[in-house]
Scaffold this motif. Structure first.
Motif, short mmCIF file in Angstrom:
data_model
loop_
_atom_site.label_atom_id
_atom_site.label_comp_id
_atom_site.label_asym_id
_atom_site.label_seq_id
_atom_site.Cartn_x
_atom_site.Cartn_y
_atom_site.Cartn_z
N VAL A 263 152.28 72.78 -49.46
CA VAL A 263 151.43 73.56 -50.36
C VAL A 263 151.75 72.74 -51.76
O VAL A 263 152.90 73.07 -52.36
CB VAL A 263 151.71 74.98 -50.22
CG1 VAL A 263 150.63 75.56 -51.64
CG2 VAL A 263 151.04 75.66 -48.79
N ARG A 264 150.88 72.10 -52.37
CA ARG A 264 151.15 71.54 -53.84
C ARG A 264 150.77 72.59 -54.77
O ARG A 264 151.48 72.23 -55.96
CB ARG A 264 150.52 70.28 -53.60
CG ARG A 264 150.81 69.50 -54.97
CD ARG A 264 149.53 68.12 -55.02
NE ARG A 264 148.48 68.44 -54.94
CZ ARG A 264 147.78 68.67 -55.86
NH1 ARG A 264 148.33 68.68 -57.16
NH2 ARG A 264 146.49 68.73 -56.04
N TRP A 265 149.73 73.31 -54.58
CA TRP A 265 149.53 74.09 -55.64
C TRP A 265 148.60 75.53 -54.93
O TRP A 265 148.26 75.43 -53.68
CB TRP A 265 148.50 73.44 -56.36
CG TRP A 265 148.29 74.11 -58.02
CD1 TRP A 265 147.35 74.58 -58.64
CD2 TRP A 265 149.35 73.96 -58.90
NE1 TRP A 265 147.72 75.05 -59.82
CE2 TRP A 265 148.83 74.53 -60.13
CE3 TRP A 265 150.71 73.28 -58.89
CZ2 TRP A 265 149.64 74.78 -61.35
CZ3 TRP A 265 151.57 73.65 -60.21
CH2 TRP A 265 151.12 74.28 -61.27
N VAL A 266 148.36 76.42 -55.71
CA VAL A 266 147.93 77.45 -55.32
C VAL A 266 146.47 77.79 -56.13
O VAL A 266 146.52 77.67 -57.36
CB VAL A 266 148.68 78.89 -55.32
CG1 VAL A 266 147.69 80.16 -54.85
CG2 VAL A 266 149.63 78.86 -54.56
N HIS A 267 145.29 77.90 -55.70
CA HIS A 267 143.91 78.05 -56.37
C HIS A 267 143.21 79.08 -56.06
O HIS A 267 142.86 79.38 -54.87
CB HIS A 267 143.26 76.72 -55.99
CG HIS A 267 142.02 76.42 -56.74
ND1 HIS A 267 142.33 76.13 -58.35
CD2 HIS A 267 140.62 76.45 -56.53
CE1 HIS A 267 141.08 75.79 -58.83
NE2 HIS A 267 140.27 76.39 -57.84
N VAL A 268 142.92 79.91 -57.01
CA VAL A 268 142.02 81.11 -56.57
C VAL A 268 140.69 80.55 -56.95
O VAL A 268 140.36 80.41 -58.19
CB VAL A 268 142.66 82.29 -57.44
CG1 VAL A 268 141.60 83.57 -57.28
CG2 VAL A 268 143.96 82.89 -57.21
N ALA A 269 139.75 81.04 -56.03
CA ALA A 269 138.29 80.41 -56.21
C ALA A 269 137.59 81.26 -55.37
O ALA A 269 137.76 81.40 -54.26
CB ALA A 269 138.04 79.05 -56.02
#
Length: 536
Positions: free
Chosen positions: A46-52
């Protein structure tokens, strides 16, 4: 100068948490996560967490993101649900996390099936969970890891560069890499032969015990804790550095391996260009020669038990199973020549310089091969090389047991030392000199450090050692070495017989002895052998 990590193209460089690690966080566990698809892919980074909440979120991603959504824009539209999952897969998202309750009271089958087909981990949260807390937790952890990895990388680069500029040998660099890595470090050529190692000795031996098999397994991207960095210079690969069983963060391990590879290549380039030769411990030798020197030195000195050295010998490419070993020590002005002759003859073995003019050679032969004939062939070929008339090849008897090799090498070294350069020209030596060929000379050399022997030598030779005519001592040495052959002695010293007689008379007068008397001549001979052994 370029170095390339074997794994750098397979995973992003940023330090990452796996999907499994994210799901194990305390804050995430409060949401009661359940993996409903792609359970076999939970080790994806997991490189990043994105809320979308956007239905076309895939176009906003660059790969490696964990996408958090409530699915409010997907409810009631199964086509959109399926396309949503497929778009995440195309964007190489790490996982999708769906919060249940607002749009979906239970995991939607369409999304679950699509995620399973794509191999995309899909997680549902059964309890309401503030996405902001998860985002903050993961992002802060990722940033801390990235900072730690970069700090480690720069610290290692600075430390290794400092060692290189200070003239440290390459083994010192590897020792530092192993200290930082906390695991064995192995350098190999492209055929997987071990050229150098560093790390705790027991751990290194465990790695080398079955090296060929595990080295090839380590080429797989899934090899647990095995991190490789290619060693290349001017576009040509020549070896690999391997961290064996690295237990830290994989991204940090990759950075460490690459920094180490850069340092090794720089060290080799500087030494090879001659600008760093003295600090590196002499002119640059090939990695194979350094590996052989380390192995043979440990065998000769007995610093490491022979059985413990067996994995290193095998990993270095020396045949050790059902073999006969012939220990040799060569007194040679050109230390690289024995290894070259070995390669030309196609003889399996290793050779390395142990001292200024001493080269240890270990032949590994099949039991049905004629060890004496092959040893003689090697010696004859070596002594036929240009400017090798004073080369001495000393050998011990062949050893069928690896545990007996150190004693054999020490015996060969003793024989080589006993044949002094000054006497070699006067003696009719066989192509291969063995213990029985050195007779009294060998015994005296063994006793050379005894104070009584030293006192005896000084007393017997006092008249010559303190006299002004130091050229008389070589004449005496040759005269006794040739068995008191006056014609041969005059010939070797390029003097007439009358001139030799005058010198012999002067020697007898200085020493107060009669060299025609066997016992007195023998006493002087023993004293001279002891003196030469002490000087050597």
């Amino acid at each position: 100068m370029t170095t390339t990590s074997q794994t750098s193209a397979q995973q992003p460089w940023e330090p990452a948490l796996s999907v499994r690690q994210v799901l194990g966080l305390e804050r995430v566990q409060a949401g009661q996560p359940e993996v409903v698809a792609g359970a076999h892919r939970l080790d994806r980074p997991v490189r990043w967490v994105h809320v979308a909440e956007a239905a076309d979120v895939g176009v906003m991603l660059s790969g490696g993101e964990m996408v958090l959504t409530t699915g409010v824009l997907l409810a009631g539209d199964e086509d959109r649900q399926g396309e949503y999952i497929r778009s995440l897969d195309r964007a190489e998202a790490a996982a999708v996390v769906l919060g249940l309750g607002r749009a979906f009271p239970a995991p939607p089958d369409v999304m679950r099936r699509a995620a399973e087909r794509c191999g995309l981990p899909m997680v549902v949260l059964h309890r309401p969970f503030p996405f902001a807390e998860l985002t903050e937790e993961v992002q802060s952890r990722l940033l801390r890891r990235k900072f730690a990895a970069v700090s480690l990388s720069e610290a290692v680069r600075t430390e290794l560069t400092g060692l290189i500029t200070a003239g440290a040998p390459v083994q010192r660099l590897l020792d530092e890499v192993a200290r930082h890595a906390g695991c064995p470090v192995v350098v190999t050529n492209l055929a997987h032969r071990v050229l150098a190692t560093a790390g705790e000795r027991a751990a290194v031996d465990d790695v080398l015990r079955d090296w060929e098999r595990i080295a090839r397994q380590a080429g797989a991207a899934s090899a647990d804790g095995w991190i490789r960095a290619d060693l290349s210079c001017r576009g040509e690969r020549w070896g690999r550095l391997v961290l064996c069983g690295y237990r830290g963060e994989r991204a940090a391990g990759r950075l460490l391996a690459d920094r180490a590879a850069e340092a090794l290549v720089l060290h080799r380039m500087l030494a090879g260009d001659g600008t760093h030769a003295q600090g590196a411990g002499g002119s640059w030798d090939s990695w194979e020669e350094q590996s052989a020197r380390s192995l043979l030195t440990d065998l000769v000195t007995g610093a490491v038990p022979a059985r413990q050295l067996l994995p290193r010998a095998r990993a270095a490419g020396l045949p050790v199973n059902r073999r006969v070993f012939v220990p040799l020590v060569v007194r040679e002005r050109e230390p690289a020549r024995p290894a070259r002759v070995l390669r030309r003859l196609g003889l399996p073995g290793i050779a390395a310089q142990l001292a200024d003019d001493h080269v240890a050679v270990l032949l590994s032969l099949a039991p049905d091969q004629d060890a004496r004939a092959l040893t003689a062939h090697f010696a004859t070929r070596l002594r036929s090389e240009p400017d090798s008339s004073r080369t001495v090849v000393a050998a011990a008897d062949a050893r069928a047991d690896w545990a007996d090799v150190p004693a054999g090498l020490r015996e060969a070294q003793h024989v080589a030392d006993a044949v002094a350069d000054s006497a070699a020209a006067a003696l009719d030596l066989p192509p291969v000199v063995r213990l029985r060929d050195i007779h009294l000379r060998g015994l005296v050399r063994l006793l050379r450090d005894d104070p009584h022997v030293q006192s005896f030598a000084e007393r017997e030779l006092d008249g010559l050692l303190r006299g002004p005519d130091q050229d008389l001592l070589p004449v005496l040495r040759t005269y006794l070495a040739t068995g008191r052959n006056k014609s041969r002695t005059a010939q070797l010293h390029h003097v007439s017989r009358p001139a030799l007689y005058r010198r012999l008379e002067a020697i007898q007068g200085r020493l107060g002895v009669d060299l025609d008397d066997f016992e007195q001549a023998a006493s002087v001979h023993i004293a001279l052998l002891a003196h030469d052994a002490q000087q050597g």
